[in-house]
Design a protein around this motif. Structure first.
Motif, PDB file in Angstrom:
ATOM      1  N   ASN A 130       3.298 -13.135 -13.975  1.00 15.01           N
ATOM      2  CA  ASN A 130       2.053 -14.382 -14.268  1.00 15.01           C
ATOM      3  C   ASN A 130       1.631 -13.282 -15.831  1.00 15.01           C
ATOM      4  OD1 ASN A 130       1.738 -14.520 -11.461  1.00 15.01           O
ATOM      5  ND2 ASN A 130       1.552 -12.341 -10.794  1.00 15.01           N
ATOM      6  N   GLY A 131       2.408 -13.239 -16.885  1.00 10.71           N
ATOM      7  CA  GLY A 131       2.583 -13.503 -17.957  1.00 10.71           C
ATOM      8  C   GLY A 131       0.819 -12.492 -18.393  1.00 10.71           C
ATOM      9  N   ILE A 132       1.040 -11.420 -17.846  1.00  8.21           N
ATOM     10  CA  ILE A 132      -0.072 -10.788 -17.733  1.00  8.21           C
ATOM     11  C   ILE A 132       0.545  -9.083 -17.907  1.00  8.21           C
ATOM     12  CG2 ILE A 132      -2.336 -11.923 -16.732  1.00  8.21           C
ATOM     13  CD1 ILE A 132      -1.484 -10.037 -14.382  1.00  8.21           C
ATOM     14  N   THR A 133      -0.207  -7.825 -18.450  1.00 15.84           N
ATOM     15  CA  THR A 133      -0.643  -6.934 -19.009  1.00 15.84           C
ATOM     16  C   THR A 133      -1.354  -6.052 -17.932  1.00 15.84           C
ATOM     17  OG1 THR A 133      -1.480  -6.742 -20.767  1.00 15.84           O
ATOM     18  CG2 THR A 133       0.704  -6.538 -21.094  1.00 15.84           C
ATOM     19  N   PHE A 134      -1.275  -4.761 -17.892  1.00 16.69           N
ATOM     20  CA  PHE A 134      -2.338  -4.057 -17.067  1.00 16.69           C
ATOM     21  C   PHE A 134      -2.294  -2.916 -17.852  1.00 16.69           C
ATOM     22  CE2 PHE A 134      -0.864  -6.728 -13.038  1.00 16.69           C
ATOM     23  CZ  PHE A 134      -1.754  -6.679 -12.619  1.00 16.69           C
ATOM     24  N   PRO A 135      -3.277  -1.873 -18.054  1.00 15.71           N
ATOM     25  CA  PRO A 135      -3.351  -0.143 -18.810  1.00 15.71           C
ATOM     26  C   PRO A 135      -3.059   0.946 -17.748  1.00 15.71           C
ATOM     27  CG  PRO A 135      -5.291  -1.564 -18.033  1.00 15.71           C
ATOM     28  CD  PRO A 135      -4.587  -2.310 -18.037  1.00 15.71           C
ATOM     29  N   LEU A 136      -2.274   1.838 -18.085  1.00 15.18           N
ATOM     30  CA  LEU A 136      -2.011   2.803 -17.600  1.00 15.18           C
ATOM     31  C   LEU A 136      -2.809   3.327 -17.333  1.00 15.18           C
ATOM     32  CD1 LEU A 136       0.418   2.571 -14.765  1.00 15.18           C
ATOM     33  CD2 LEU A 136       2.067   4.125 -16.929  1.00 15.18           C
ATOM     34  N   PRO A 137      -3.713   3.798 -16.400  1.00 18.54           N
ATOM     35  CA  PRO A 137      -4.639   5.343 -17.033  1.00 18.54           C
ATOM     36  C   PRO A 137      -3.715   6.623 -16.633  1.00 18.54           C
ATOM     37  CG  PRO A 137      -6.148   2.788 -15.659  1.00 18.54           C
ATOM     38  CD  PRO A 137      -4.764   3.393 -15.501  1.00 18.54           C
ATOM     39  N   ASP A 138      -4.379   7.397 -16.875  1.00 12.99           N
ATOM     40  CA  ASP A 138      -4.100   9.040 -17.028  1.00 12.99           C
ATOM     41  C   ASP A 138      -4.241   9.075 -15.086  1.00 12.99           C
ATOM     42  OD1 ASP A 138      -4.318   9.356 -19.741  1.00 12.99           O
ATOM     43  OD2 ASP A 138      -6.682  10.336 -19.381  1.00 12.99           O
ATOM     44  N   GLY A 139      -2.822   9.402 -14.893  1.00 20.53           N
ATOM     45  CA  GLY A 139      -3.346  10.075 -13.412  1.00 20.53           C
ATOM     46  C   GLY A 139      -2.351   8.617 -12.228  1.00 20.53           C
ATOM     47  N   TRP A 140      -1.630   7.657 -13.460  1.00 20.46           N
ATOM     48  CA  TRP A 140      -0.678   6.631 -12.966  1.00 20.46           C
ATOM     49  C   TRP A 140       0.070   6.835 -13.441  1.00 20.46           C
ATOM     50  CZ3 TRP A 140      -3.771   3.633  -9.309  1.00 20.46           C
ATOM     51  CH2 TRP A 140      -4.616   3.890  -8.702  1.00 20.46           C
ATOM     52  N   VAL A 141       1.505   5.924 -12.829  1.00 21.62           N
ATOM     53  CA  VAL A 141       2.456   5.424 -13.465  1.00 21.62           C
ATOM     54  C   VAL A 141       3.342   4.780 -12.567  1.00 21.62           C
ATOM     55  CG1 VAL A 141       2.871   8.435 -13.484  1.00 21.62           C
ATOM     56  CG2 VAL A 141       3.495   6.717 -10.774  1.00 21.62           C
ATOM     57  N   PRO A 142       4.033   3.832 -13.438  1.00 19.83           N
ATOM     58  CA  PRO A 142       5.117   2.770 -12.626  1.00 19.83           C
ATOM     59  C   PRO A 142       5.574   3.076 -11.858  1.00 19.83           C
ATOM     60  CG  PRO A 142       5.778   2.823 -15.130  1.00 19.83           C
ATOM     61  CD  PRO A 142       4.769   4.261 -14.645  1.00 19.83           C
ATOM     62  N   PRO A 143       5.884   1.896 -10.591  1.00 15.72           N
ATOM     63  CA  PRO A 143       6.620   2.126  -9.256  1.00 15.72           C
ATOM     64  C   PRO A 143       7.532   3.060  -8.990  1.00 15.72           C
ATOM     65  CG  PRO A 143       6.316   0.157  -9.598  1.00 15.72           C
ATOM     66  CD  PRO A 143       5.928   0.228 -10.562  1.00 15.72           C
ATOM     67  N   LYS A 144       7.712   4.168  -8.535  1.00  9.79           N
ATOM     68  CA  LYS A 144       9.045   4.320  -8.560  1.00  9.79           C
ATOM     69  C   LYS A 144       9.191   4.833  -6.384  1.00  9.79           C
ATOM     70  CE  LYS A 144       9.573   7.057 -12.292  1.00  9.79           C
ATOM     71  NZ  LYS A 144       9.770   8.473 -13.349  1.00  9.79           N
ATOM     72  N   HIS A 145      10.074   4.337  -6.032  1.00 12.21           N
ATOM     73  CA  HIS A 145      10.262   4.516  -4.854  1.00 12.21           C
ATOM     74  C   HIS A 145       9.777   3.778  -3.941  1.00 12.21           C
ATOM     75  CE1 HIS A 145      13.968   7.328  -6.514  1.00 12.21           C
ATOM     76  NE2 HIS A 145      12.967   8.101  -6.826  1.00 12.21           N
ATOM     77  N   VAL A 146       8.841   3.187  -4.350  1.00 12.18           N
ATOM     78  CA  VAL A 146       8.057   2.513  -3.679  1.00 12.18           C
ATOM     79  C   VAL A 146       8.549   0.889  -3.067  1.00 12.18           C
ATOM     80  CG1 VAL A 146       5.866   0.931  -4.167  1.00 12.18           C
ATOM     81  CG2 VAL A 146       6.287   2.850  -5.280  1.00 12.18           C
ATOM     82  N   ALA A 147       8.273   0.470  -1.340  1.00  9.49           N
ATOM     83  CA  ALA A 147       9.264  -0.502  -0.636  1.00  9.49           C
ATOM     84  C   ALA A 147       8.057  -1.588  -0.895  1.00  9.49           C
ATOM     85  CB  ALA A 147       8.922   0.421   1.169  1.00  9.49           C
ATOM     86  N   GLU A 148       6.811  -1.824  -0.836  1.00  7.60           N
ATOM     87  CA  GLU A 148       6.506  -3.003  -1.050  1.00  7.60           C
ATOM     88  C   GLU A 148       6.479  -3.898  -2.076  1.00  7.60           C
ATOM     89  OE1 GLU A 148       1.068  -4.101  -1.293  1.00  7.60           O
ATOM     90  OE2 GLU A 148       2.108  -2.250  -0.583  1.00  7.60           O
ATOM     91  N   ASP A 149       7.035  -5.079  -2.305  1.00  3.84           N
ATOM     92  CA  ASP A 149       7.646  -5.733  -3.636  1.00  3.84           C
ATOM     93  C   ASP A 149       5.540  -6.019  -4.354  1.00  3.84           C
ATOM     94  OD1 ASP A 149       9.336  -6.432  -2.479  1.00  3.84           O
ATOM     95  OD2 ASP A 149       9.046  -8.386  -2.232  1.00  3.84           O
ATOM     96  N   ASP A 150       6.031  -6.213  -5.666  1.00  6.62           N
ATOM     97  CA  ASP A 150       5.109  -6.353  -6.577  1.00  6.62           C
ATOM     98  C   ASP A 150       3.814  -5.195  -6.531  1.00  6.62           C
ATOM     99  OD1 ASP A 150       5.656  -8.864  -6.110  1.00  6.62           O
ATOM    100  OD2 ASP A 150       4.365  -9.203  -4.669  1.00  6.62           O
ATOM    101  N   VAL A 151       4.341  -4.396  -6.599  1.00  8.15           N
ATOM    102  CA  VAL A 151       3.420  -2.536  -6.870  1.00  8.15           C
ATOM    103  C   VAL A 151       4.055  -2.926  -9.068  1.00  8.15           C
ATOM    104  CG1 VAL A 151       2.803  -0.325  -7.064  1.00  8.15           C
ATOM    105  CG2 VAL A 151       3.640  -1.674  -5.189  1.00  8.15           C
ATOM    106  N   MET A 152       2.637  -3.022  -9.331  1.00  6.44           N
ATOM    107  CA  MET A 152       2.804  -2.602 -10.455  1.00  6.44           C
ATOM    108  C   MET A 152       2.403  -1.188 -11.636  1.00  6.44           C
ATOM    109  SD  MET A 152       2.690  -5.645 -11.908  1.00  6.44           S
ATOM    110  CE  MET A 152       3.857  -5.789 -11.148  1.00  6.44           C
ATOM    111  N   MET A 153       1.582  -0.726 -10.216  1.00  3.87           N
ATOM    112  CA  MET A 153       1.279   0.914 -10.935  1.00  3.87           C
ATOM    113  C   MET A 153       0.680   1.856  -9.323  1.00  3.87           C
ATOM    114  SD  MET A 153      -2.343   1.043 -12.873  1.00  3.87           S
ATOM    115  CE  MET A 153      -1.570  -0.409 -13.319  1.00  3.87           C
ATOM    116  N   THR A 154       1.442   2.806  -9.419  1.00  9.34           N
ATOM    117  CA  THR A 154       0.798   3.801  -8.802  1.00  9.34           C
ATOM    118  C   THR A 154       0.481   5.377  -8.932  1.00  9.34           C
ATOM    119  OG1 THR A 154       2.662   5.285  -7.745  1.00  9.34           O
ATOM    120  CG2 THR A 154       2.500   3.384  -7.045  1.00  9.34           C
ATOM    121  N   THR A 155      -0.573   6.352  -7.962  1.00  9.12           N
ATOM    122  CA  THR A 155      -1.442   7.176  -8.509  1.00  9.12           C
ATOM    123  C   THR A 155      -0.020   8.453  -8.931  1.00  9.12           C
ATOM    124  OG1 THR A 155      -1.644   7.826  -6.728  1.00  9.12           O
ATOM    125  CG2 THR A 155      -3.180   6.887  -8.048  1.00  9.12           C
ATOM    126  N   ASP A 156      -0.281   9.627 -10.034  1.00 10.79           N
ATOM    127  CA  ASP A 156       1.046  10.174  -9.722  1.00 10.79           C
ATOM    128  C   ASP A 156       1.361  11.129  -8.474  1.00 10.79           C
ATOM    129  OD1 ASP A 156       3.645  10.858 -10.684  1.00 10.79           O
ATOM    130  OD2 ASP A 156       2.583  12.142 -12.454  1.00 10.79           O
TER     131      ASP A 156
END
Length: 310
Positions: A130-156
């Protein structure tokens, strides 16, 4: 004359190919096709608006043979006027490397990439499709072991869901392209999506379990126009109460694409309520920090009116 639309060597990354739409480079990229063999073409499934959720999985179609086509174009430049009146030069492709279908809707879904924090700002998560970037606030991380598609970030971290015994996260942010819906109004699309967003987050999971015992009630707590990455969008936020646990907040936000396509971008926010959930202010912080890739100055936020939304 400018070269016709097609896949060409990417001038900024010669090891890959990039789509030239006849007037400018788009954000669609792919690996070069092998010479002498038919390409395997990904056909993504429909995105939001069909109830499937996500960009879908590609269906591989194999052609029996393909002919490598080369078209040499030299000495051509496309000049465009910036809003400030200065000229911007875009170099058209020089050699067409291979035949192939135009990226009509979604190309194969890239995984979100993360850049390291700089001295002047936070870490960023990049949605290349989609040609965009998201800021990663404190307490948030890139997705790891996430089954749902298109997740940009999750809480740690994770926790045991209060009902069906699966694993839950206190917050997540999803970015999708709206492809299978003739509607183009950000307001209408956000209003249509928020119920599905609530069901996906707090009613049933991907395998049919009810991690929170199901939704008991909901109420709209906020909605309105919003400027996102310099585009006029709309958002709807619900407070959801569940049979078990504190429930949470879901928000559907839709705005026009930043890469020149006709398909709007949908961003979903899912925040658990209660003291363990992320602060609601993070929704606004993330929204204000969404930028087109390569444009650090074009922002927005709730209350930033830049034009009509429907």
């Amino acid at each position: 004359m400018t070269p016709p639309p097609g896949w060409y060597r990417d001038p900024s990354a010669p090891h890959q190919e990039r789509w030239w739409d006849g007037t400018a480079w788009t954000e669609h990229r792919r690996a070069p096709e092998p010479v002498g063999y038919g390409p395997a073409v990904g056909a993504p499934a429909p995105g939001p608006g069909t109830g499937t959720g996500g960009r879908g999985k590609a269906v591989a179609l194999t052609a029996a043979a393909a002919v490598l086509v080369a078209a040499i174009v030299t000495g051509v430049f496309v000049l465009r006027e910036d809003e400030g009146g200065s000229s911007r030069t875009q170099t058209p492709p020089v050699t067409a490397t291979a035949t192939g279908p135009a990226p009509v809707s979604d190309p194969p879904s890239p995984s979100p990439s993360t850049s390291e924090p700089s001295a002047d700002g936070p870490a960023l998560v990049e949605d290349q499709l989609n040609g965009i970037t998201f800021p990663l606030p404190d307490g948030w991380v890139p997705p790891k072991h996430v089954a749902e598609d298109d997740v940009m970030m999750t809480t740690d971290g994770t926790y045991d869901c209060p009902a069906d015994g699966s694993v839950c996260r206190h917050g997540l942010v999803v970015s999708r392209t709206v492809t299978a819906n003739a509607e183009s109004s950000p307001k209408v699309l956000a209003q249509q999506d928020v119920e599905e967003a609530a069901d996906d987050a707090y009613d049933r999971d991907l395998i049919g379990n009810k991690p929170f015992g199901g939704i008991e009630s909901h109420e709209e707590v906020a909605s309105g126009p919003v400027a996102v990455a310099g585009r006029a969008g709309y958002y709807v936020r619900w407070r959801v109460k569940t049979a078990k646990g504190p429930g949470g907040y879901v928000q559907s936000m839709v705005f026009p694409s930043t890469v020149g396509t006709e398909s709007p971008i949908l961003v979903r926010y899912v925040f658990d309520a209660g003291e363990d959930g992320p602060p609601l202010a993070d929704m606004d912080r993330i929204t204000k920090g969404i930028r087109p890739i390569g444009d650090a100055d074009t922002g927005g936020g709730v209350g930033s009116g830049i034009g009509p939304t429907d």
